[in-house]
Design an enzyme around this catalytic site. Structure first.
Site, PDB file in Angstrom:
ATOM      1  N   HIS A  10     -42.312 -67.168 -15.586  1.00 45.62           N
ATOM      2  CA  HIS A  10     -42.583 -68.359 -14.463  1.00 45.62           C
ATOM      3  C   HIS A  10     -44.076 -68.611 -14.359  1.00 45.62           C
ATOM      4  O   HIS A  10     -45.047 -67.605 -15.027  1.00 45.62           O
ATOM      5  CB  HIS A  10     -42.294 -67.688 -13.124  1.00 45.62           C
ATOM      6  N   GLU A  81     -36.954 -59.857 -10.946  1.00 48.40           N
ATOM      7  CA  GLU A  81     -38.082 -58.994 -11.402  1.00 48.40           C
ATOM      8  C   GLU A  81     -37.754 -57.497 -10.924  1.00 48.40           C
ATOM      9  O   GLU A  81     -36.901 -57.104 -10.066  1.00 48.40           O
ATOM     10  CB  GLU A  81     -39.410 -59.300 -10.727  1.00 48.40           C
TER      11      GLU A  81
END
Length: 195
Positions: A10, A81
């Site tokens: 990202h 994550e």
């Protein structure tokens, strides 16, 4: 097999720039992170993907959307994550004030995950990708530590192999094969250098 697994981290967030561990905290992209994500569109627009998977967190989903692949996006919980537990929002240098030589790879995170737990998720994510790779390349939009761990797992080094693979925001990394052996085709490439 000539098919490839594209790993897309990202764009920049406030904590990514500050070096704070950002696991499950659902931070938005910064304006520069959105610009980074848009830059991916030029590269990814030239590719056909049989499947596009994203972490459920908004920074990964938004990067996928701005990169032009939002309509294909499927959420995959396995590529969220690393759960940093008590170390969420804290920098490595602060952690090392009480745990000298700490790394996420060697020590894990109290009330969060360690490398073995993350590796289990990486194996599942790889198996999900392999199930569709015969139909075409697969894109994964996710986060720094999980993508590094996934690459280490892909190479047979386990999640801890990811400690050897630094990864910047909004970069393109490609996993594939070299003579039937899993390999890295490209790593940590800014979008402008991929085209």
């Amino acid at each position: 097999m000539s098919r490839q697994l594209w790993l897309l981290r990202h764009g920049a967030t406030e904590w990514a720039l500050d070096g704070r561990h950002t696991g499950i905290t659902d931070l938005p992209l910064l304006p520069e992170g959105e610009a980074e994500a848009r830059a991916l569109a030029e590269v990814l627009g030239q590719q056909h993907f049989a499947a596009v998977f994203s972490s459920p967190l908004q920074r990964a989903r938004r990067t996928c959307e701005l990169a032009g692949l939002g309509e294909q996006m499927q959420i995959n919980e396995d590529i969220v994550e690393w759960n940093y537990g008590d170390y969420e929002g804290i920098t490595t240098s602060t952690i090392r004030e009480t745990v000298p030589k700490w790394t996420v790879w060697s020590h894990g995170c109290p009330n969060g995950e360690d490398a073995q737990q993350v590796e289990v998720r990486c194996v599942r994510a790889i198996n999900t990708a392999l199930a569709v790779l015969e139909a075409g390349d697969v894109a994964l939009f996710a986060h720094g530590h999980i993508l590094r761990a996934l690459a280490g797992t892909w190479l047979g080094l386990g999640a801890c192999g990811g400690q050897l693979l630094p990864l910047g925001t909004a970069t393109v990394s490609i996993l594939g094969w070299e003579r039937d052996i899993r390999a890295i085709q490209r790593w940590n490439a800014p979008a402008k250098r991929v085209a």
